[in-house]
Scaffold this active site. Structure first.
Site, PDB file in Angstrom:
ATOM      1  CG  ASP A  23      -2.070  -0.913   1.152  1.00  0.00           C
ATOM      2  OD1 ASP A  23      -2.312  -1.434   0.050  1.00  0.00           O
ATOM      3  OD2 ASP A  23      -2.719  -1.148   2.185  1.00  0.00           O
ATOM      4  NE  ARG A 102      -0.781   2.773  13.937  1.00  0.00           N
ATOM      5  CZ  ARG A 102      -0.065   2.096  13.070  1.00  0.00           C
ATOM      6  NH1 ARG A 102       1.219   2.362  12.909  1.00  0.00           N
ATOM      7  NH2 ARG A 102      -0.611   1.134  12.356  1.00  0.00           N
ATOM      8  CG  ASP A 131      -3.880   2.095  13.304  1.00  0.00           C
ATOM      9  OD1 ASP A 131      -3.752   2.367  14.520  1.00  0.00           O
ATOM     10  OD2 ASP A 131      -3.682   0.971  12.849  1.00  0.00           O
ATOM     11  CB  SER A 180      -4.218  -6.520   7.572  1.00  0.00           C
ATOM     12  OG  SER A 180      -3.795  -5.379   8.282  1.00  0.00           O
TER      13      SER A 180
HETATM   14  N1  ARG Z   1      -7.303  -3.307  16.255  1.00  0.00           N
HETATM   15  C1  ARG Z   1      -6.025  -2.784  16.632  1.00  0.00           C
HETATM   16  C2  ARG Z   1      -6.128  -1.318  16.967  1.00  0.00           C
HETATM   17  O1  ARG Z   1      -7.002  -0.662  16.515  1.00  0.00           O
HETATM   18  C3  ARG Z   1      -4.943  -3.053  15.610  1.00  0.00           C
HETATM   19  C4  ARG Z   1      -5.090  -2.320  14.295  1.00  0.00           C
HETATM   20  C5  ARG Z   1      -4.088  -2.699  13.213  1.00  0.00           C
HETATM   21  N2  ARG Z   1      -4.176  -4.085  12.853  1.00  0.00           N
HETATM   22  C6  ARG Z   1      -3.622  -4.663  11.790  1.00  0.00           C
HETATM   23  N3  ARG Z   1      -3.719  -5.951  11.700  1.00  0.00           N
HETATM   24  N4  ARG Z   1      -3.006  -3.982  10.884  1.00  0.00           N
HETATM   25  O2  ARG Z   1      -5.284  -0.823  17.678  1.00  0.00           O
END
Ligand code: ARG
Length: 413
Positions: A23, A102, A131, A180
């Site tokens: 991506d 983040r 995110d 992912s």
């Molecule tokens: N659900 C988790 C959060 O919101 C992880 C998000 C990212 N997950 C991923 N497999 N890329 O913090």
């Protein structure tokens, strides 16, 4: 134009948060083509694979500069330390591993964007997750004049179209995974593919940090974690800086299958989603810390702490790291952790980290008060008056209710 809005013109120079995956690799080209803008990339090393290769990859794709910053110690010292003191867990299970990284990424991004005089920061998040919220709330709070770009929300490409775009633009398309994944020192998050069926057990081949519990050793292993003012400072007697301690414990606990969390969670954007996490060190440290903290605090502190912990975790999950309340709560966490010093013994066995012992010079536990043995100093006769007063309102309320309820007639002797 409001001071809260970035300039409404096409960006000239974009700082892209780059993971090295398909991506964000497509994004380097897409941004160049859409806006005729210069692209600089930023990758933070937080314990995940692939960070070091990101620099060359980005430059090969035509990024004018590619930053890779090693922020592992910073992540541990300023973010993981806080989440340990706050027993950070979202909806009883998720140790916030992705969420905690983040705001750090956003802070570094704003710094580099300023240095590079970039007028926009682009990220690779979809429009369906948490995110995007975390990055954008942080960037808006720290630098309201910098605009944010989220190409995935706009570019309208499904997986196949994206691969075709990649091939047309000379972007290497590796073997594609149905999952992912996001990983760092505090844990690994896995979603999509077969995991989208919440009834289906996570296949064991998805795990990297954890040995599936059924394949873990048949003998338990004990580990001792030493805490000082709420922070782990020793592991099995050896002093370690936090990042190394977490990394070592990931190995030890992961070897025993500890730290798998199968979690259906409520996202900020309203969706319910299923995510599987593997967080061996986080699960072990959080159980050990919470246990020692309860041991060293009064019942009143423990009650307030549980509420404060939940609120802290929600702020972090929901992208509000930069809200002043998080800072206020951290001051409370620091104060409430001042005396959380001692050692915790944890038994690692077949997927579980069981706290089996704790010791502290600040314990509110008093053996001579608690014992049923000869040393007992607790005055049991004092309980009689206590019970009368403690239950006074309850017994008065029951008496009143009884007086108003018609009594059965006829059957009495
Ligand atoms: N659900 C988790 C959060 O919101 C992880 C998000 C990212 N997950 C991923 N497999 N890329 O913090």
């Amino acid at each position: 134009m409001s001071v809260y809005e970035p300039k409404n013109t096409d960006p000239q120079k974009v700082l892209l948060l780059y993971s090295g995956g398909l991506d964000t690799s497509c994004m380097v080209k897409w941004i160049q083509q859409q806006y005729d803008a210069e692209v600089t990339t930023l990758t933070l090393y937080l314990g995940q694979d692939g960070a070091t290769e990101a620099r060359k990859k980005a430059l090969d794709l035509g990024a004018s500069r590619a930053y890779v910053l090693d922020c592992l110690d910073e992540f541990a010292d300023y973010y993981l330390s806080k989440t340990i003191k706050a027993n950070g867990l979202y909806q009883h299970g998720y140790p916030l591993s992705t969420a905690l990284a983040r705001p750090l990424v956003a802070e570094r991004a704003v710094e580099i964007a300023r240095m590079e005089e970039a007028d926009a920061i682009a990220h690779g998040c979809t429009g369906k997750g948490n995110d995007q919220v975390r990055f954008e709330v942080s960037i808006k709070s720290l630098a309201p004049d910098i605009s944010v770009m989220a190409p995935v929300r706009r570019w309208n490409m499904d997986r196949e179209t994206e691969k075709a775009f990649a091939r047309e633009n000379g972007i290497p398309v590796g073997p594609s995974s149905e999952y992912s994944v996001d990983a760092n020192l505090w844990g690994r998050s896995i979603e999509c593919g077969p995991l989208e069926d919440p009834y289906r057990e996570p296949p064991s081949e998805i795990f990297r940090y954890v040995v599936p519990p059924e394949m873990a050793p048949d003998a338990p292993e004990y580990t001792e974690i030493g805490f000082e003012s709420g922070l782990p400072v020793t592991l099995n007697g050896e002093e370690m800086r936090l990042a190394r301690l977490v990394d070592t414990l990931n190995g030890l606990a992961g070897h025993h299958g500890v730290g798998i969390i199968d979690h259906v969670e409520d996202r900020v954007v309203g969706l319910k989603s299923r995510e599987v996490y593997e967080c061996p060190a986080a699960v072990t440290l959080l159980s050990a810390h919470a246990d020692l903290e309860r041991f060293c605090s009064t019942i009143h502190q423990n009650e307030v702490k549980a509420f404060a912990d939940r609120k802290w975790s929600e702020l972090v999950y929901k992208g509000l790291w930069h809200d002043p309340l998080r800072v206020d709560l951290d001051a409370l966490m620091d104060s409430m952790n001042q005396g959380v010093t001692g050692k915790v013994r944890v038994k690692l066995f077949k997927g579980r980290a069981m706290v089996v012992g704790r010791v502290s010079e600040n314990a509110v536990y008093d053996h001579d008060l608690a014992t049923y043995g000869r040393e007992d100093v607790f005055d049991q006769t004092a309980s009689e008056g206590f019970i009368t007063i403690w239950g006074l309102q309850t017994s008065v309320a029951c008496r009143t209710k009884r007086a108003k309820t018609p009594q059965p007639v006829g059957d009495e002797v």
